[in-house]
Design a protein around this motif. Structure first.
Motif, mmCIF file in Angstrom:
data_model
loop_
_atom_site.group_PDB
_atom_site.id
_atom_site.type_symbol
_atom_site.label_atom_id
_atom_site.label_comp_id
_atom_site.label_asym_id
_atom_site.label_seq_id
_atom_site.Cartn_x
_atom_site.Cartn_y
_atom_site.Cartn_z
ATOM 1 N N CYS A 10 0.753 -0.985 0.093
ATOM 2 C CA CYS A 10 -0.118 0.087 -0.114
ATOM 3 C C CYS A 10 0.515 0.750 0.026
ATOM 4 O O CYS A 10 1.946 1.575 1.111
ATOM 5 C CB CYS A 10 -0.946 0.092 1.892
ATOM 6 N N SER A 11 0.548 2.362 -0.770
ATOM 7 C CA SER A 11 1.429 4.030 -0.790
ATOM 8 C C SER A 11 0.963 3.938 0.599
ATOM 9 O O SER A 11 1.593 4.690 0.536
ATOM 10 C CB SER A 11 0.967 4.228 -2.227
ATOM 11 N N ILE A 12 -0.384 4.720 0.570
ATOM 12 C CA ILE A 12 -0.090 4.851 2.410
ATOM 13 C C ILE A 12 0.455 4.896 2.818
ATOM 14 O O ILE A 12 1.242 5.414 4.126
ATOM 15 C CB ILE A 12 -1.481 4.165 2.585
ATOM 16 N N ALA A 13 0.629 3.275 3.353
ATOM 17 C CA ALA A 13 1.260 2.587 4.392
ATOM 18 C C ALA A 13 3.134 3.378 3.921
ATOM 19 O O ALA A 13 3.665 3.635 5.103
ATOM 20 C CB ALA A 13 1.178 0.732 4.345
ATOM 21 N N ASP A 14 3.331 3.134 2.993
ATOM 22 C CA ASP A 14 4.588 3.326 2.482
ATOM 23 C C ASP A 14 4.866 5.223 2.519
ATOM 24 O O ASP A 14 5.638 5.245 2.981
ATOM 25 C CB ASP A 14 4.649 3.628 1.245
ATOM 26 N N THR A 15 3.668 5.622 2.266
ATOM 27 C CA THR A 15 3.993 7.159 2.543
ATOM 28 C C THR A 15 4.261 7.157 4.463
ATOM 29 O O THR A 15 4.693 7.867 4.786
ATOM 30 C CB THR A 15 2.915 7.883 1.835
ATOM 31 N N LEU A 16 3.289 6.892 4.916
ATOM 32 C CA LEU A 16 2.908 7.206 6.245
ATOM 33 C C LEU A 16 3.993 6.768 7.164
ATOM 34 O O LEU A 16 4.720 6.953 8.041
ATOM 35 C CB LEU A 16 1.688 6.443 7.203
ATOM 36 N N ALA A 17 5.084 5.823 6.927
ATOM 37 C CA ALA A 17 6.925 5.358 7.314
ATOM 38 C C ALA A 17 7.009 6.248 6.994
ATOM 39 O O ALA A 17 8.054 6.617 7.995
ATOM 40 C CB ALA A 17 6.956 3.951 6.270
ATOM 41 N N LEU A 18 7.008 7.250 5.941
ATOM 42 C CA LEU A 18 8.012 8.103 5.484
ATOM 43 C C LEU A 18 7.307 9.611 6.793
ATOM 44 O O LEU A 18 8.685 10.376 7.091
ATOM 45 C CB LEU A 18 7.975 8.197 4.295
ATOM 46 N N VAL A 19 6.995 10.204 6.531
ATOM 47 C CA VAL A 19 6.038 10.714 7.210
ATOM 48 C C VAL A 19 5.020 11.330 8.691
ATOM 49 O O VAL A 19 4.643 11.839 8.635
ATOM 50 C CB VAL A 19 5.509 12.813 5.650
ATOM 51 N N GLY A 20 4.892 9.765 8.565
ATOM 52 C CA GLY A 20 3.423 9.785 9.542
ATOM 53 C C GLY A 20 4.612 9.215 10.975
ATOM 54 O O GLY A 20 3.513 9.891 11.825
ATOM 55 N N GLU A 21 5.925 9.612 11.335
ATOM 56 C CA GLU A 21 6.475 10.483 12.843
ATOM 57 C C GLU A 21 5.838 11.696 12.936
ATOM 58 O O GLU A 21 5.144 12.591 12.530
ATOM 59 C CB GLU A 21 7.568 10.495 12.292
ATOM 60 N N LYS A 22 5.817 11.123 14.557
ATOM 61 C CA LYS A 22 5.273 13.093 14.837
ATOM 62 C C LYS A 22 6.024 13.729 14.924
ATOM 63 O O LYS A 22 7.567 13.218 14.930
ATOM 64 C CB LYS A 22 5.844 12.203 16.702
ATOM 65 N N TYR A 23 5.703 14.679 14.314
ATOM 66 C CA TYR A 23 5.773 16.179 14.226
ATOM 67 C C TYR A 23 6.299 16.012 12.903
ATOM 68 O O TYR A 23 6.094 17.566 12.262
ATOM 69 C CB TYR A 23 7.017 15.902 14.826
ATOM 70 N N SER A 24 6.486 14.958 11.888
ATOM 71 C CA SER A 24 6.981 15.310 10.871
ATOM 72 C C SER A 24 5.833 16.208 9.870
ATOM 73 O O SER A 24 6.559 16.968 8.922
ATOM 74 C CB SER A 24 6.982 13.740 10.130
ATOM 75 N N LEU A 25 5.066 16.262 9.782
ATOM 76 C CA LEU A 25 3.876 17.100 8.986
ATOM 77 C C LEU A 25 3.408 17.844 9.685
ATOM 78 O O LEU A 25 3.835 19.180 8.731
ATOM 79 C CB LEU A 25 3.098 16.109 8.933
ATOM 80 N N LEU A 26 4.258 18.323 10.801
ATOM 81 C CA LEU A 26 4.139 19.899 11.033
ATOM 82 C C LEU A 26 5.241 20.638 11.115
ATOM 83 O O LEU A 26 5.664 21.815 10.663
ATOM 84 C CB LEU A 26 4.358 19.658 12.923
ATOM 85 N N VAL A 27 6.309 19.707 10.652
ATOM 86 C CA VAL A 27 7.523 20.408 10.012
ATOM 87 C C VAL A 27 6.972 21.049 8.618
ATOM 88 O O VAL A 27 7.457 22.362 8.157
ATOM 89 C CB VAL A 27 9.066 19.386 10.345
ATOM 90 N N LEU A 28 6.281 19.433 7.475
ATOM 91 C CA LEU A 28 6.582 20.107 6.807
ATOM 92 C C LEU A 28 5.404 21.374 6.230
ATOM 93 O O LEU A 28 5.580 22.362 5.913
ATOM 94 C CB LEU A 28 6.120 18.986 5.568
ATOM 95 N N ARG A 29 4.636 20.982 7.166
ATOM 96 C CA ARG A 29 2.966 22.749 7.885
ATOM 97 C C ARG A 29 5.130 23.684 7.262
ATOM 98 O O ARG A 29 4.243 24.673 6.828
ATOM 99 C CB ARG A 29 2.669 22.086 8.211
ATOM 100 N N GLU A 30 5.429 23.949 8.848
ATOM 101 C CA GLU A 30 6.315 25.494 8.745
ATOM 102 C C GLU A 30 6.727 25.919 7.863
ATOM 103 O O GLU A 30 6.983 26.975 7.459
ATOM 104 C CB GLU A 30 7.026 24.732 10.024
ATOM 105 N N VAL A 31 7.881 24.240 7.119
ATOM 106 C CA VAL A 31 8.802 24.580 5.816
ATOM 107 C C VAL A 31 8.259 24.863 5.134
ATOM 108 O O VAL A 31 7.977 26.428 4.114
ATOM 109 C CB VAL A 31 9.395 23.282 5.954
ATOM 110 N N CYS A 32 6.651 25.134 4.261
ATOM 111 C CA CYS A 32 5.612 25.048 3.917
ATOM 112 C C CYS A 32 5.214 26.932 3.600
ATOM 113 O O CYS A 32 4.636 27.706 3.147
ATOM 114 C CB CYS A 32 3.933 24.735 3.285
ATOM 115 N N LEU A 33 4.823 27.137 4.928
ATOM 116 C CA LEU A 33 4.486 28.635 5.553
ATOM 117 C C LEU A 33 5.383 29.336 5.599
ATOM 118 O O LEU A 33 5.398 30.417 5.927
ATOM 119 C CB LEU A 33 3.916 28.439 6.820
ATOM 120 N N GLY A 34 6.629 28.387 5.335
ATOM 121 C CA GLY A 34 8.071 29.372 4.984
ATOM 122 C C GLY A 34 9.225 29.907 6.136
ATOM 123 O O GLY A 34 9.866 30.451 6.126
#
Length: 156
Positions: A10-34
């Motif tokens: 599953c590509s969802i499981a593969d993606t979560l293995a990469l960005v599903g760790e605590k704080y990873s998506l929040l890092v991406l949020r902040e970086v996308c906000l500049g």
């Protein structure tokens, strides 16, 4: 029922293995906000510095973020999204919209995104071919991995 030693590919499981760790998506949020400097990330996310450093290293290694120096003395870096990181941005805004609607309905959204047209941005998932909004009842899954059906592994 015991857990399968070979779960569904599953590509969802593969993606979560990469960005599903605590704080990873929040890092991406902040970086996308500049906000790509380490101290900004610590302040805006509230993550422990060592854990944040580990998440940043993993996101850079995965090609989701780039690391660029902005100071030589002392040596400091800022993080920016790569094209792969920018392609995850719609996921962030869809999660934000879901949270606004289901978790903050009584208190209101902490952040509004404005589209360049001047209106509030509300993400909608659409079909690339016809442009219609994608709705659960209108989607049909077709597993592409041999030996797998929608219900799970095919009978042996």
């Amino acid at each position: 029922m015991a857990a399968s030693k070979d779960p569904r590919p599953c590509s969802i499981a593969d993606t979560l293995a990469l960005v599903g760790e605590k704080y990873s998506l929040l890092v991406l949020r902040e970086v996308c906000l500049g906000n790509g400097r380490f101290d900004q990330l610590v302040r805006n996310i509230g993550a422990p510095r060592d854990i944040l450093a580990t998440r940043l290293r993993r996101l850079v290694e995965a090609g989701i973020l780039t690391k660029r120096p902005y100071s030589e003395r002392p040596q400091r870096f800022e993080y920016r999204p790569t094209q792969a990181g920018l392609e995850l941005e719609p996921v962030l805004w869809t999660l934000k919209e879901w949270g606004d609607r289901h978790l903050r309905a009584d208190t209101g959204t902490p952040m509004v995104l404005e589209h360049h047209c001047g209106h509030e941005f509300v993400p909608v998932v659409t079909c690339r071919a016809c442009g219609e909004e994608a709705r659960h009842r209108e989607l049909t899954a077709h597993p592409q991995v041999p030996g797998w059906t929608v219900g799970g592994p095919a009978a042996a």
